[in-house]
Motif scaffolding. Structure first.
Motif: not given
Ligand code: ZN
Ligand code: K2U
Length: 165
Positions: A49, A89-90, A131, A135
């Motif tokens: 991310q 989710c960010l 989660h 990613h």
């Molecule tokens: Zn996420």
């Protein structure tokens, strides 16, 4: 605070490489990711991310925000049961939806000292582990949603991006 990639950025679909050597750069990455997660705020963050394609995740599901877990090269070695919960989710700000996950997982990983560990988790920690590990394989929780919902999310975020640009 590291910049967090936003869906549908194609870099979020890259598969992260295993960490071969836990050197100063990995320790700094883990520190920066934890700081970014706490400031966001979030309960988890994967290196993907923040556009670093290495298998590192940080998690803190505690209410007191002082139980930081840093997992290197995490892999789910056991999973059973099922639970459905609201996820956010960010990388997909403002989107919350129900996702089905395993109720219990056992994850094997390396800690920052390079020691091999396993953690057994249920409930929110299990959801967060699944989660974040997802990613690292280039998958996001929105991909569990219907195509229609995904299209609507893309359209809404694209519009938002235009306004803020
Ligand atoms: Zn996420
Ligand atoms: O990966 C991320 O974007 C971090 C998510 C992690 C998450 C995992 C499971 C369920 C929900 C979220 C962020 O923490 S989203 C923000 C958030 C914060 C507290 C509680 C729930 C969601």
């Amino acid at each position: 605070m590291l910049p967090i990639l936003r869906f549908p950025d194609p870099r979020l679909k890259k598969r992260a490489e295993p960490v071969r050597n836990i050197d100063e750069s990995i320790l700094r990455l883990a520190r920066d990711m934890a700081e970014t997660m706490y400031e966001a705020p979030g309960i988890g963050l994967a290196a993907t991310q923040v556009d670093v394609h290495k298998q590192v995740i940080v998690i803190d599901v505690s209410d007191t925000r002082d139980q930081l877990l840093t997992l290197i090269n995490p892999e789910i070695i056991e999973s059973d049961g099922s639970q459905t919960g609201e996820e956010g989710c960010l990388s997909v700000p403002g989107v919350y939806d129900k996702v089905e996950r395993a109720e219990r997982v056992v994850v094997r990983y390396l800690d920052l000292e390079g020691r091999e560990k396993t953690i057994e988790a249920v409930g929110l920690l299990a959801v967060c582990l699944q989660h974040e590990i997802e990613h690292l394989s280039g998958t996001m929780f929105v991909e569990h949603l219907s195509r229609l919902k995904q299209m609507r999310i893309k359209a809404r975020l694209a519009k938002q991006a235009k306004i803020t640009a």
